[in-house]
Design a protein around this motif. Structure first.
Motif, short mmCIF file in Angstrom:
data_model
loop_
_atom_site.label_atom_id
_atom_site.label_comp_id
_atom_site.label_asym_id
_atom_site.label_seq_id
_atom_site.Cartn_x
_atom_site.Cartn_y
_atom_site.Cartn_z
N ASP A 64 -41.48 24.64 57.36
CA ASP A 64 -41.36 23.28 57.88
C ASP A 64 -42.50 22.97 58.86
O ASP A 64 -43.04 21.86 58.87
CB ASP A 64 -40.02 23.07 58.58
CG ASP A 64 -38.85 23.09 57.61
OD1 ASP A 64 -39.07 22.96 56.38
OD2 ASP A 64 -37.71 23.23 58.09
N GLU A 65 -42.89 23.96 59.68
CA GLU A 65 -44.00 23.79 60.62
C GLU A 65 -45.29 23.44 59.87
O GLU A 65 -46.05 22.59 60.30
CB GLU A 65 -44.22 25.07 61.42
CG GLU A 65 -43.33 25.23 62.61
CD GLU A 65 -43.65 26.51 63.37
OE1 GLU A 65 -44.84 26.93 63.41
OE2 GLU A 65 -42.71 27.11 63.91
N GLU B 23 -38.07 27.60 58.72
CA GLU B 23 -38.67 27.00 59.92
C GLU B 23 -40.20 27.11 59.88
O GLU B 23 -40.91 26.15 60.21
CB GLU B 23 -38.12 27.67 61.17
CG GLU B 23 -38.64 27.08 62.46
CD GLU B 23 -38.02 27.75 63.67
OE1 GLU B 23 -38.80 28.30 64.47
OE2 GLU B 23 -36.78 27.71 63.80
#
Length: 50
Positions: free
Chosen positions: A42-43, A39
């Motif tokens: 991905d950010e 995550e």
């Protein structure tokens, strides 16, 4: 608790260098060790695409 390697990564030290310092055989092993999640990665990608 975060560790030295996590903060080094966050300050811009290349993952390959951290991997070598830790004597890890793979990038994924190092990411797990310093607790970087998919995550979070991905950010970063989403911010770069803007």
């Amino acid at each position: 608790m975060k560790n030295f390697e996590y903060f080094a990564y966050k300050k811009g030290i290349e993952l390959a260098m951290i991997q070598k310092l830790l004597n890890h055989s793979s990038r994924d092993e190092t990411l797990r060790y310093i607790r970087i999640t998919q995550e979070q990665m991905d950010e970063v990608v989403l911010r770069l695409e803007l």
